[in-house]
Scaffold this motif. Sequence first.
Motif, PDB file in Angstrom:
ATOM      1  N   SER A  80       0.910  -1.104  -0.075  1.00 31.09           N
ATOM      2  CA  SER A  80      -0.223  -0.200  -0.031  1.00 31.09           C
ATOM      3  C   SER A  80       0.815   1.369  -0.002  1.00 31.09           C
ATOM      4  O   SER A  80       2.161   1.209   0.388  1.00 31.09           O
ATOM      5  N   ARG A  81       0.258   2.314  -0.284  1.00 30.91           N
ATOM      6  CA  ARG A  81       0.792   3.461  -0.321  1.00 30.91           C
ATOM      7  C   ARG A  81       1.081   4.041   1.011  1.00 30.91           C
ATOM      8  O   ARG A  81       0.352   3.827   1.885  1.00 30.91           O
ATOM      9  N   ILE A  82       2.079   4.863   1.258  1.00 34.07           N
ATOM     10  CA  ILE A  82       2.227   5.942   2.578  1.00 34.07           C
ATOM     11  C   ILE A  82       1.826   7.209   2.350  1.00 34.07           C
ATOM     12  O   ILE A  82       2.971   8.055   1.946  1.00 34.07           O
ATOM     13  N   GLU A  89       5.828   9.773  -2.624  1.00 37.05           N
ATOM     14  CA  GLU A  89       5.632   9.263  -4.149  1.00 37.05           C
ATOM     15  C   GLU A  89       6.686   8.448  -4.075  1.00 37.05           C
ATOM     16  O   GLU A  89       6.992   7.655  -5.374  1.00 37.05           O
ATOM     17  N   ASP A  90       7.713   8.091  -3.254  1.00 36.34           N
ATOM     18  CA  ASP A  90       8.852   7.406  -3.483  1.00 36.34           C
ATOM     19  C   ASP A  90       8.837   6.097  -2.609  1.00 36.34           C
ATOM     20  O   ASP A  90       9.781   5.363  -2.305  1.00 36.34           O
ATOM     21  N   GLN A  91       7.890   5.739  -1.832  1.00 35.30           N
ATOM     22  CA  GLN A  91       7.680   4.639  -0.861  1.00 35.30           C
ATOM     23  C   GLN A  91       6.542   3.916  -0.798  1.00 35.30           C
ATOM     24  O   GLN A  91       5.385   4.483  -1.207  1.00 35.30           O
ATOM     25  N   LEU A 131      11.961   4.646  -4.228  1.00 34.26           N
ATOM     26  CA  LEU A 131      11.130   4.055  -5.396  1.00 34.26           C
ATOM     27  C   LEU A 131      10.835   5.248  -6.568  1.00 34.26           C
ATOM     28  O   LEU A 131      11.111   6.382  -6.255  1.00 34.26           O
ATOM     29  N   ARG A 132      10.573   4.944  -7.589  1.00 39.94           N
ATOM     30  CA  ARG A 132      10.091   5.749  -8.726  1.00 39.94           C
ATOM     31  C   ARG A 132       8.701   6.298  -8.333  1.00 39.94           C
ATOM     32  O   ARG A 132       7.858   5.446  -8.323  1.00 39.94           O
ATOM     33  N   PRO A 133       8.489   7.450  -8.449  1.00 42.22           N
ATOM     34  CA  PRO A 133       6.895   8.065  -8.600  1.00 42.22           C
ATOM     35  C   PRO A 133       6.185   7.585  -9.690  1.00 42.22           C
ATOM     36  O   PRO A 133       6.599   7.412 -10.812  1.00 42.22           O
ATOM     37  N   GLY A 134       5.000   7.504  -9.318  1.00 46.83           N
ATOM     38  CA  GLY A 134       3.991   7.003 -10.390  1.00 46.83           C
ATOM     39  C   GLY A 134       4.358   5.710 -11.185  1.00 46.83           C
ATOM     40  O   GLY A 134       4.108   5.602 -12.194  1.00 46.83           O
ATOM     41  N   SER A 145       1.041   0.897  -6.916  1.00 47.41           N
ATOM     42  CA  SER A 145       1.798   1.848  -7.521  1.00 47.41           C
ATOM     43  C   SER A 145       2.049   3.086  -6.477  1.00 47.41           C
ATOM     44  O   SER A 145       1.322   3.305  -5.582  1.00 47.41           O
ATOM     45  N   THR A 146       3.069   3.678  -6.727  1.00 47.60           N
ATOM     46  CA  THR A 146       3.535   4.960  -6.111  1.00 47.60           C
ATOM     47  C   THR A 146       2.839   6.082  -6.472  1.00 47.60           C
ATOM     48  O   THR A 146       2.426   6.149  -7.727  1.00 47.60           O
ATOM     49  N   PRO A 147       2.533   7.235  -5.578  1.00 47.07           N
ATOM     50  CA  PRO A 147       1.818   8.228  -6.049  1.00 47.07           C
ATOM     51  C   PRO A 147       2.482   9.052  -7.344  1.00 47.07           C
ATOM     52  O   PRO A 147       3.817   9.042  -7.117  1.00 47.07           O
ATOM     53  N   ASN A 148       1.887   9.713  -8.293  1.00 41.74           N
ATOM     54  CA  ASN A 148       2.494  10.543  -8.907  1.00 41.74           C
ATOM     55  C   ASN A 148       2.544  11.894  -8.620  1.00 41.74           C
ATOM     56  O   ASN A 148       1.625  12.543  -7.998  1.00 41.74           O
TER      57      ASN A 148
END
Length: 390
Positions: free
Chosen positions: A225-227, A231-233, A282-285, A318-321
């Motif tokens: 899940s997103r944090i 956008e990089d985690q 991590l890479r955003p989006g 997916s990481t946030p954009n």
Amino acid sequence: MISFIFLLLLAPDVLFSLTHVAMISPQDPIMRIGSSLTATCTLGAELGLHATSLYWTLNGARLSSSTYSIVSSNILSIKLHSLNGSNQKSGDNLMCHRADGRILAGSCLHVGMPPEKPVNLTCWSHNAKDLSCRWRVGGQGETHIPTKYTLKYKLRWHERENECENYSAEKQGYSCRISAKIALFTPYEIWVEATNQLGAAISDVSSLDVLDVVTTDPPANVQVSRIGSLEDQLMVRWTSPTELKDVLFQAKYQIRYRLEDSTDWKAVDNVGNLTSCRLAGLRPGTVYFVQVRSNPVGIFGSRKPGIWSGWSHPAAASTPNGELLQRGSCDPKASEQNSTLRRELKQFFGWVRKHATGCSSMSIKLYDQWRVWLQKSHKTRNQVLQDNNS
């Protein structure tokens, strides 16, 4: 007899009555690779045939007449040199034919080698409830004749030997699962015996305690899940093996992750006994696939590391954009505050990646250490500016 039954099944319409048969000698010989063989085809007098009208085939291919010898009017012999291993486990078919091609007699040649010592015997226990072992055949592997492999085991202080029954053939060897009741806290002695009609070989004896070779099912309920809006985690969570919930042990875990369009996995090895991990950098989006596996350590006080489980089913998120993080707020002050907070959080987690390892939990103590480091950095930067201005 085996050859005659084979001929009867192969071509019953070309055989003669039992009173008019021919015979090949020796019948179904077993020989080592590289051996030579002299075989004879003896005709029954009632057939009315002469040995000069006969010919030989091996696996359907006609053999050169230069290898033939006329022993008598009713006996034709053949000499075969440096025989290769049999092409099939049932043996190579040596046939004696009359001039019109009909088969008079046959013999199966079993050409191979005695087995070599089985190697790479390894065993594991699934959830401490059974014991499975696999091994590789020794040497070149192929004996070219039927070879039996038997996994045997016994408790170290008992004389009675037992044989495993549930065998499976693998690409480069065999495995067997011992489903009988498994004894804990008592060492086993395990070995493999290989036998065929040319010899026998025995593997080295492996001594083990079941508790030292336990493996589990992969971790369940893996979730990614997103944090918040970072956008990089991503956060990874899972549950420990339920099969060993009543067993005294401490698991350790390993994580691997990859980009959606990549086959290259990156591993996080020092997760420890946690059941969650924060992936950073991590890479955003971007969509990431994540897997987890477990290793039971110290079951009932065992001092040896366990065996890694298989990987869990992939979970994805997916990481946030980063471009979308600026939307959704109508209050300029709130936006500025969020921007400042987001910038500080990015600085904090960037510092964590350099100064903390693995999946360490984000404690207040770690945050305080970062604030001290940040203040020292600001003091140093301000001192440099003052020196330049003066």
